[in-house]
Design an enzyme around this catalytic site. Structure first.
Site, PDB file in Angstrom:
ATOM      1  N   GLY A 159       1.956  -1.750  11.747  1.00 63.38           N
ATOM      2  CA  GLY A 159       0.684  -1.783  11.025  1.00 63.38           C
ATOM      3  C   GLY A 159      -0.132  -3.014  11.381  1.00 63.38           C
ATOM      4  O   GLY A 159       0.417  -4.047  11.774  1.00 63.38           O
TER       5      GLY A 159
ATOM      6  N   ASP B 264       5.358  -6.814   4.977  1.00 63.58           N
ATOM      7  CA  ASP B 264       6.551  -6.589   4.166  1.00 63.58           C
ATOM      8  C   ASP B 264       7.360  -7.859   3.920  1.00 63.58           C
ATOM      9  O   ASP B 264       8.185  -7.895   3.001  1.00 63.58           O
ATOM     10  CB  ASP B 264       7.456  -5.553   4.835  1.00 63.58           C
ATOM     11  CG  ASP B 264       6.728  -4.248   5.127  1.00 63.58           C
ATOM     12  OD1 ASP B 264       5.796  -3.916   4.370  1.00 63.58           O
ATOM     13  OD2 ASP B 264       7.083  -3.577   6.107  1.00 63.58           O
TER      14      ASP B 264
ATOM     15  N   MET C  15       3.391  -0.869  -0.857  1.00 67.48           N
ATOM     16  CA  MET C  15       4.111  -0.839   0.422  1.00 67.48           C
ATOM     17  C   MET C  15       5.205  -1.902   0.440  1.00 67.48           C
ATOM     18  O   MET C  15       5.387  -2.640  -0.523  1.00 67.48           O
ATOM     19  CB  MET C  15       3.119  -1.032   1.560  1.00 67.48           C
ATOM     20  CG  MET C  15       2.054   0.044   1.629  1.00 67.48           C
ATOM     21  SD  MET C  15       0.783  -0.291   2.873  1.00 67.48           S
ATOM     22  CE  MET C  15       1.720   0.021   4.378  1.00 67.48           C
TER      23      MET C  15
ATOM     24  N   ARG D 157       8.240  -1.156   2.729  1.00 65.52           N
ATOM     25  CA  ARG D 157       9.404  -0.562   3.376  1.00 65.52           C
ATOM     26  C   ARG D 157      10.653  -0.771   2.511  1.00 65.52           C
ATOM     27  O   ARG D 157      10.640  -0.450   1.346  1.00 65.52           O
ATOM     28  CB  ARG D 157       9.609  -1.136   4.778  1.00 65.52           C
ATOM     29  CG  ARG D 157       8.418  -0.967   5.704  1.00 65.52           C
ATOM     30  CD  ARG D 157       8.092   0.472   5.973  1.00 65.52           C
ATOM     31  NE  ARG D 157       9.161   1.172   6.667  1.00 65.52           N
ATOM     32  CZ  ARG D 157       9.268   2.507   6.681  1.00 65.52           C
ATOM     33  NH1 ARG D 157       8.399   3.244   6.025  1.00 65.52           N
ATOM     34  NH2 ARG D 157      10.256   3.078   7.337  1.00 65.52           N
TER      35      ARG D 157
END
Length: 278
Positions: free
Chosen positions: A23, A157, A199, A201
């Site tokens: 991303g 993340d 978000m 992961r």
């Protein structure tokens, strides 16, 4: 006796490639500019590999080729721009590259050797890989095959070991916190329970930081499997105290006790799409 130092052709760097994968996040273009200028100062040529490593695998897809020359003039004024000027992708992982078979099935094959050969054919002596978990796993595999690699930790993340904070994380937390803050007034006005999936992961850093910052009532993260009964008890408890609403923040990789991550979609060559609490 003094040790003799020899310089082989293997040691000489003349051209480096930059790859951005996964991303996009704020700061990518700043890294590209810094690497390009540093290369120029060393007398090296810098090129951007389009869309992860697609510029090596699929150069014919681009009218002007799969590599972008990154001269000082080309990278001037890009620092403040969002995204990445060389493109990125979260598909086409060279370690699990999707290949369609004659019977129509799509299987994942390891094409890292092809990538190593492609880099050599392009005259790239070293690679600066900018990315997160997936991108740096690929970079590690290439390094094991002899490619000279520098990894730059980029991921919202914040899930890379031995890295305190990855760039992109702070922006993600700030934006998620602002969004959750805005839901408070709506939740209170309508006396609702708002469930917000964020978000991250398989890591709960965004959910935890944004949830705490926005005073969420329940925060579910992958590192601590949740008991749905405990969550269900918390919500009416708030109503009984007169608060009249509740905010629940769920990391996309959260999982229940004894269960596993909810997966919405899995395609060959791509990371699975997680579904939070399902």
């Amino acid at each position: 006796m003094a040790r003799r130092t020899t310089t082989s052709r293997r040691d000489a760097i003349r051209r480096i490639g930059i790859s951005t994968g996964g991303g996009d996040a704020p700061g990518l273009n700043a890294v590209i500019r810094s690497v390009a200028l540093a290369a120029h100062n060393h007398g090296w040529e810098a090129v951007g590999i389009r869309d992860g490593y697609n510029g090596i695998f699929l150069p014919d897809q681009y009218t002007d080729g799969g590599l972008i020359p990154l001269t000082p003039e080309r990278v001037r004024g890009i620092t403040h721009l969002g995204g990445t000027i060389i493109g990125t992708t979260n598909a086409g992982n060279p370690l699990k590259y999707p290949v369609r078979q004659r019977d129509g099935r799509v299987v994942e094959v390891d094409r890292s050797d092809d990538l190593v050969k492609g880099l050599a054919a392009a005259g790239i002596d070293a690679v600066v890989a900018v990315g997160g978990d997936g991108s740096l796993t690929i970079a590690n595999a290439l390094a094991r095959k002899g490619v000279r690699i520098v990894g730059v930790p980029k991921t919202i993340d914040n899930d890379l070991s031995r890295t305190v904070v990855t760039f992109g994380f702070d922006t993600a937390v700030s934006f998620a916190t602002e969004c959750i803050d805005r839901l408070h007034s709506t939740a209170a006005s309508h006396r609702r329970v708002m469930v917000v999936e964020v978000m991250g992961r398989y890591a709960g850093w965004i959910a935890l930081n944004a949830g705490v910052s926005s005073t969420a009532d329940v925060i579910l993260i992958p590192e601590i499997p949740y008991d749905i009964d405990t969550v269900a008890e918390k919500v009416p408890e708030r109503y009984a105290r007169g608060h009249g609403f509740a905010i629940v923040v769920v990391a996309e990789g959260a999982k229940p006790l004894g269960g596993r991550h909810a997966v919405i979609e899995k395609r060959a060559g791509q990371a699975e799409r997680l579904g939070g609490a399902g």
